[in-house]
Design a protein around this motif. Structure first.
Motif, mmCIF file in Angstrom:
data_model
loop_
_atom_site.group_PDB
_atom_site.id
_atom_site.type_symbol
_atom_site.label_atom_id
_atom_site.label_comp_id
_atom_site.label_asym_id
_atom_site.label_seq_id
_atom_site.Cartn_x
_atom_site.Cartn_y
_atom_site.Cartn_z
ATOM 1 N N ALA A 7 -16.932 -24.366 33.015
ATOM 2 C CA ALA A 7 -16.533 -25.770 32.890
ATOM 3 C C ALA A 7 -16.162 -26.110 31.452
ATOM 4 C CB ALA A 7 -17.658 -26.680 33.376
ATOM 5 N N ALA A 8 -16.814 -25.449 30.488
ATOM 6 C CA ALA A 8 -16.547 -25.718 29.078
ATOM 7 C C ALA A 8 -15.296 -24.990 28.576
ATOM 8 C CB ALA A 8 -17.751 -25.314 28.241
ATOM 9 N N ALA A 9 -14.727 -24.117 29.387
ATOM 10 C CA ALA A 9 -13.559 -23.334 28.972
ATOM 11 C C ALA A 9 -12.422 -23.534 29.976
ATOM 12 C CB ALA A 9 -13.941 -21.863 28.885
ATOM 13 N N PRO A 10 -11.808 -24.719 29.984
ATOM 14 C CA PRO A 10 -10.810 -25.028 31.010
ATOM 15 C C PRO A 10 -9.589 -24.116 31.009
ATOM 16 C CG PRO A 10 -10.833 -26.713 29.311
ATOM 17 C CD PRO A 10 -11.998 -25.817 29.039
ATOM 18 N N ASP A 11 -9.281 -23.447 29.883
ATOM 19 C CA ASP A 11 -8.102 -22.581 29.865
ATOM 20 C C ASP A 11 -8.429 -21.120 30.199
ATOM 21 O OD1 ASP A 11 -9.461 -22.388 27.422
ATOM 22 O OD2 ASP A 11 -7.655 -21.817 26.327
ATOM 23 N N TYR A 139 -14.460 -15.936 25.397
ATOM 24 C CA TYR A 139 -13.524 -15.325 26.333
ATOM 25 C C TYR A 139 -12.200 -14.955 25.680
ATOM 26 C CZ TYR A 139 -11.146 -19.807 26.851
ATOM 27 O OH TYR A 139 -10.458 -20.947 26.621
ATOM 28 N N HIS A 140 -11.868 -15.575 24.560
ATOM 29 C CA HIS A 140 -10.645 -15.206 23.842
ATOM 30 C C HIS A 140 -10.734 -13.791 23.283
ATOM 31 C CE1 HIS A 140 -10.219 -19.669 23.685
ATOM 32 N NE2 HIS A 140 -8.973 -19.342 23.949
ATOM 33 N N ASP A 141 -11.944 -13.268 23.138
ATOM 34 C CA ASP A 141 -12.146 -11.937 22.565
ATOM 35 C C ASP A 141 -12.126 -10.822 23.606
ATOM 36 O OD1 ASP A 141 -12.434 -13.080 20.045
ATOM 37 O OD2 ASP A 141 -14.607 -13.302 20.276
ATOM 38 N N LEU A 142 -12.035 -11.174 24.887
ATOM 39 C CA LEU A 142 -12.013 -10.138 25.926
ATOM 40 C C LEU A 142 -10.829 -9.209 25.688
ATOM 41 C CD1 LEU A 142 -12.813 -12.271 29.096
ATOM 42 C CD2 LEU A 142 -14.302 -10.583 28.014
ATOM 43 N N PRO A 143 -11.082 -7.901 25.679
ATOM 44 C CA PRO A 143 -9.978 -6.967 25.423
ATOM 45 C C PRO A 143 -8.995 -6.897 26.585
ATOM 46 C CG PRO A 143 -11.990 -5.776 25.938
ATOM 47 C CD PRO A 143 -12.358 -7.228 25.874
#
Length: 187
Positions: A7-11, A139-143
Motif C-alpha cells: 500500500a505504501a508503494a503504489p508504483d 523495491y527499486h533495488d530489486l535486480p
C-alpha cells in the motif's frame, strides 16, 4: 512484501492491477516443481516480453488454450499450419518470433526431459534444489538479472532454446520460485 508495504508503494508492479496483486500474493516467488506450470511460466514470459506481465496474465487462459493447455508433446508437434493458425488467434500475442519460440522451446524441453527426467530436475539443479532468497530494503533495488539467470540462459541457448535472454530468465526464475526476491521493510 506485506500488504502495508504494498500500500505504501503504489508504483510497485503488483499494485498495477488486481491480476498482478493476485499473482504476486499467490504465485510469484513460490517454489514450484510442477513441469506443466514451469513450462507455462516460460511461455508466459516469452509472450510478455516487450509488453507487460499484466497483459500476459489477462491473456493467460487464452494462451493456455491456444497452446494445447501447455502439453509440451503436443506443442512440440506443431507445424507450419499451427503457426499460421496461432498468428490469427487473438487470445495470444500474435508475434511470429514468440510463437515459433514456444514451439522450438517445447521441442528443446522434450530433449531436456529425456536427459534430466523432468523440467523440474533441470531448473532446480542450478541451485542444488534450494530456493535463493534475496532480501532488499527498497523495491527499486530489486535486480533485473542475476548471475544465476545468465548461467541458466546460456545453458538453455546451448540446448536449443530461443527467446531466453538473462532478463527474461531472471523473471522466469523468480516466477518459479527458484529466486525469491522480497522487499524487507522490517528494518
Amino acid at each position: 512484501m506485506d500488504q502495508a508495504t504494498l500500500a505504501a508503494a503504489p508504483d510497485f508492479w503488483p499494485n498495477r492491477s488486481p491480476e498482478l496483486r493476485q499473482y504476486y500474493a499467490s504465485e510469484w516467488g513460490v517454489a514450484s516443481h510442477d513441469d506443466r506450470y514451469l513450462f507455462e511460466l516460460l511461455v508466459l514470459e516469452i509472450m510478455a516480453a516487450g509488453l507487460s506481465w499484466q497483459l500476459a496474465l489477462r491473456k493467460r487462459a487464452g494462451i493456455n488454450a491456444a497452446f494445447a493447455d501447455m502439453d509440451v508433446d503436443r506443442i512440440a508437434a506443431f507445424g507450419t499450419a499451427d503457426v499460421e493458425r496461432l498468428l490469427q488467434d487473438e487470445r495470444i500475442m500474435r508475434n511470429r518470433r514468440k510463437v515459433t519460440a514456444v514451439i522450438t522451446n517445447a521441442q528443446a524441453t522434450q530433449r531436456l526431459i529425456a536427459e534430466w527426467g523432468s523440467l523440474d530436475a533441470y531448473v532446480w539443479h542450478f541451485t542444488g534444489g534450494c530456493q535463493q532468497v534475496g532480501h532488499w530494503q527498497d523495491y527499486h533495488d530489486l535486480p533485473r538479472r542475476s548471475a544465476l539467470a545468465e548461467t541458466v540462459s546460456r545453458d538453455l541457448k546451448q540446448r536449443g532454446f530461443t527467446f531466453v535472454g538473462p532478463v527474461l530468465i531472471h523473471n522466469y526464475l523468480q516466477g518459479a520460485g527458484v529466486i525469491d526476491n522480497r522487499v524487507d521493510t522490517s528494518g
